[in-house]
Scaffold this active site. Structure first.
Site, PDB file in Angstrom:
ATOM      1  N   ASN A 218       1.068  -1.273   0.058  1.00  0.00           N
ATOM      2  CA  ASN A 218       0.178  -0.051   0.001  1.00  0.00           C
ATOM      3  C   ASN A 218       0.998   1.178  -0.120  1.00  0.00           C
ATOM      4  O   ASN A 218       2.116   1.084   0.369  1.00  0.00           O
ATOM      5  CB  ASN A 218      -0.789   0.039   1.357  1.00  0.00           C
ATOM      6  N   ASP A 287      -4.298  -5.008   2.322  1.00  0.00           N
ATOM      7  CA  ASP A 287      -5.403  -6.036   2.590  1.00  0.00           C
ATOM      8  C   ASP A 287      -5.270  -7.331   2.035  1.00  0.00           C
ATOM      9  O   ASP A 287      -5.928  -8.273   2.702  1.00  0.00           O
ATOM     10  CB  ASP A 287      -6.627  -5.335   1.604  1.00  0.00           C
ATOM     11  N   LYS A 297      11.550 -16.905  -9.120  1.00  0.00           N
ATOM     12  CA  LYS A 297      10.917 -15.600  -9.964  1.00  0.00           C
ATOM     13  C   LYS A 297       9.997 -16.298 -10.830  1.00  0.00           C
ATOM     14  O   LYS A 297      10.381 -16.975 -11.699  1.00  0.00           O
ATOM     15  CB  LYS A 297      12.013 -14.746 -10.650  1.00  0.00           C
ATOM     16  N   PHE A 334      -7.258   4.491  11.831  1.00  0.00           N
ATOM     17  CA  PHE A 334      -7.172   5.360  10.775  1.00  0.00           C
ATOM     18  C   PHE A 334      -8.277   5.004   9.620  1.00  0.00           C
ATOM     19  O   PHE A 334      -8.400   3.962   9.439  1.00  0.00           O
ATOM     20  CB  PHE A 334      -5.711   5.672  10.326  1.00  0.00           C
ATOM     21  N   LYS A 348     -16.289   2.257  10.345  1.00  0.00           N
ATOM     22  CA  LYS A 348     -14.850   1.354  10.793  1.00  0.00           C
ATOM     23  C   LYS A 348     -14.842   1.688  12.429  1.00  0.00           C
ATOM     24  O   LYS A 348     -14.301   0.761  13.050  1.00  0.00           O
ATOM     25  CB  LYS A 348     -13.727   2.142  10.271  1.00  0.00           C
ATOM     26  N   LYS A 352     -14.513  -1.951  13.941  1.00  0.00           N
ATOM     27  CA  LYS A 352     -13.189  -2.415  14.283  1.00  0.00           C
ATOM     28  C   LYS A 352     -13.001  -2.125  15.757  1.00  0.00           C
ATOM     29  O   LYS A 352     -11.958  -2.302  16.576  1.00  0.00           O
ATOM     30  CB  LYS A 352     -12.107  -1.644  13.638  1.00  0.00           C
TER      31      LYS A 352
HETATM   32  O1  C5P Z   1      -9.896  -1.205   6.564  1.00  0.00           O
HETATM   33  P1  C5P Z   1      -8.843  -0.171   6.530  1.00  0.00           P
HETATM   34  O2  C5P Z   1      -7.657  -0.497   5.723  1.00  0.00           O
HETATM   35  O3  C5P Z   1      -9.248   1.178   5.759  1.00  0.00           O
HETATM   36  O4  C5P Z   1      -8.674   0.309   8.143  1.00  0.00           O
HETATM   37  C1  C5P Z   1      -7.893   1.500   8.311  1.00  0.00           C
HETATM   38  C2  C5P Z   1      -7.534   1.048   9.734  1.00  0.00           C
HETATM   39  O5  C5P Z   1      -7.319  -0.206  10.213  1.00  0.00           O
HETATM   40  C3  C5P Z   1      -6.016   1.681   9.992  1.00  0.00           C
HETATM   41  O6  C5P Z   1      -6.006   2.082  11.498  1.00  0.00           O
HETATM   42  C4  C5P Z   1      -5.045   0.434   9.687  1.00  0.00           C
HETATM   43  O7  C5P Z   1      -3.901   0.520  10.291  1.00  0.00           O
HETATM   44  C5  C5P Z   1      -5.933  -0.748  10.357  1.00  0.00           C
HETATM   45  N1  C5P Z   1      -5.658  -1.822   9.601  1.00  0.00           N
HETATM   46  C6  C5P Z   1      -4.911  -2.949  10.313  1.00  0.00           C
HETATM   47  N2  C5P Z   1      -4.845  -4.212   9.849  1.00  0.00           N
HETATM   48  C7  C5P Z   1      -5.409  -4.548   8.404  1.00  0.00           C
HETATM   49  C8  C5P Z   1      -5.959  -3.438   7.714  1.00  0.00           C
HETATM   50  C9  C5P Z   1      -6.317  -1.950   8.505  1.00  0.00           C
HETATM   51  O8  C5P Z   1      -4.510  -2.798  11.356  1.00  0.00           O
HETATM   52  N3  C5P Z   1      -5.224  -5.614   7.724  1.00  0.00           N
END
Ligand code: C5P
Length: 407
Positions: A218, A287, A297, A334, A348, A352
């Site tokens: 990312n 993700d 490779k 975030f 979120k 979360k």
């Molecule tokens: O779902 P999204 O990626 O937008 O969520 C963002 C928040 O979730 C951020 O705080 C990010 O650090 C956390 N996050 C995480 N693990 C993931 C995806 C996102 O801790 N696999």
């Protein structure tokens, strides 16, 4: 995963403390005071009395501060009015250790060497940590001088009680270095409201290998997470910064855990979260990851195409996994969104189990890699829009917001 309690810093100090050292056996402790202030991001310039140089060589302080150490009024031919330039540079002037003699001079406005002249010439707040024999400390002349200076607004870090270098036992030992550093930082306006707290931060991207050459990641510079780590340390916290690969130097005094993948970041975060009071999840975790990372490779091309149709699987959600059992810990997440920023962030917050979501709009050159940002704080009662500010100021705002939730 590699762990490193780093001591390097790339922060540019914004405040200057002029540290005056007088002739006292405790002068060696001033080296620790210099380090304590530097760790909090403060620039230190040292002025020593002639007598102080008999206890510690100025070279010690020149090496620690990378600045000239001033002793005599006429030492620096390039700066004939050195006491004035030093006096003007000080945001705070600290005398530690301060002898009975120097106290008496300052109390009476005497300016007969560089240090006492600088004290008289400065308009910066003055912090004094006295150190001397118990009878000198308790002598009515010294008590009177201290009282006079306190009435003038000088801040004293009181001497401690214990075994004194002269063999006497009583009051007169230089106060603890920690207390002197704290008093000076609070005089500078640096908050120490996270002292005794453990703050865990994830930062930067994760990289998920496809093969030894390619990976999925990312966009993330890691600047926000690193700024939070630096600010938390300056406010007195024990800080663990779990970082994906970024081009940033480790902040001063922070325990670093370097990771590559989301799985490694989860393992490191699970460990650090156990003792954390506050968890701040600023990492841009990938993700998805390839179901299998090839050990050679992969070939591209029509005949033997191994790259198209790579099977992807979901990464663990680190924030969600840990926040599900957060207990009394404060959890900050975030949300970087291109559309419907607030609405998505509110979702979120709930999905979360976070206490606060720091939401910002991304895309079109916004947020990524920049040194400032404009965000909203979203919690279950409020949506607060913050003005555009530097990532350093934003880091402080996020920490202050987290403290509101700490029981
Ligand atoms: O779902 P999204 O990626 O937008 O969520 C963002 C928040 O979730 C951020 O705080 C990010 O650090 C956390 N996050 C995480 N693990 C993931 C995806 C996102 O801790 N696999």
């Amino acid at each position: 995963m590699t762990i490193d309690a780093s001591n390097s810093t790339n922060a540019v100090p914004t405040k200057t403390v002029v540290l005056g050292i007088t002739g006292c056996i405790a002068a060696y402790k001033s080296a620790e005071i210099v380090r304590g202030l530097q760790k909090a991001g403060v620039r230190v310039k040292v002025v020593m009395t002639e007598h102080a140089t008999h206890f510690v060589d100025p070279v010690t302080f020149r090496s620690l501060t990378h600045e000239k150490v001033a002793v005599g009024l006429f030492d620096d031919p390039s700066d004939p009015i050195h006491h004035i330039s030093l006096a003007q540079e000080a945001d705070v002037m600290l005398l530690a250790p301060c002898t009975a003699n120097m106290l008496a001079k300052i109390a009476n406005g005497i300016a007969d060497d560089l240090l006492s002249t600088t004290v008289l010439a400065t308009t910066a707040p003055l912090v004094i940590a006295p150190a001397m024999n118990v009878h000198m400390y308790e002598n009515p002349a010294t008590r009177y001088n201290i009282g006079k200076l306190q009435i003038r607004g000088v801040h004293f870090v009181e001497a401690g009680t214990g075994y004194l270098a002269c063999g006497d036992i009583g009051k007169g030992r230089l106060a603890d270095v920690e207390d002197i550093v704290s008093a000076t930082l609070s005089m500078l306006g640096v908050k120490r409201d996270l002292a005794g707290k453990h703050v865990m931060i994830t930062a930067g991207p994760t990289v998920e290998p496809i093969d030894p050459v390619r990976y999925i990641t990312n966009r993330s510079s890691g600047k926000t997470g690193y700024a939070i780590a630096r600010a938390a340390f300056a406010r007195g916290a024990d800080v663990t910064l779990i970082s994906g690969p970024v081009a940033l130097q480790a902040p001063e005094g922070v325990s670093m855990v370097y990771v590559q993948t989301a799985d490694e970041m989860l393992a490191a975060a699970q460990e650090a979260f156990k003792s954390a009071d506050i968890g701040i999840f600023a990492a841009a975790v990938a993700d998805m990851k390839p179901a299998r990372a090839a050990d050679h490779k992969l070939k591209k091309g029509s005949d033997d195409d191994q790259l198209s149709g790579i099977e992807l699987v979901e990464n663990p959600d680190i924030l969600e996994t840990l926040a599900a059992n957060k207990g009394s810990r404060v959890v900050v997440g975030f949300a970087a969104e291109t559309d419907n920023v607030i609405e998505n962030a509110q979702k979120k917050l709930i999905s979360k189990h976070a206490d606060v979501i720091v939401a910002n709009q991304v895309g079109e050159g916004m947020a990524f890699g920049t040194d400032d940002n404009e965000v909203w704080f979203i919690d279950d009662e409020d949506t607060e829009g913050l003005p555009r500010m530097s990532k350093a100021n934003l880091a402080d705002a996020i920490l202050s917001k987290s403290l509101e939730f700490l029981s």
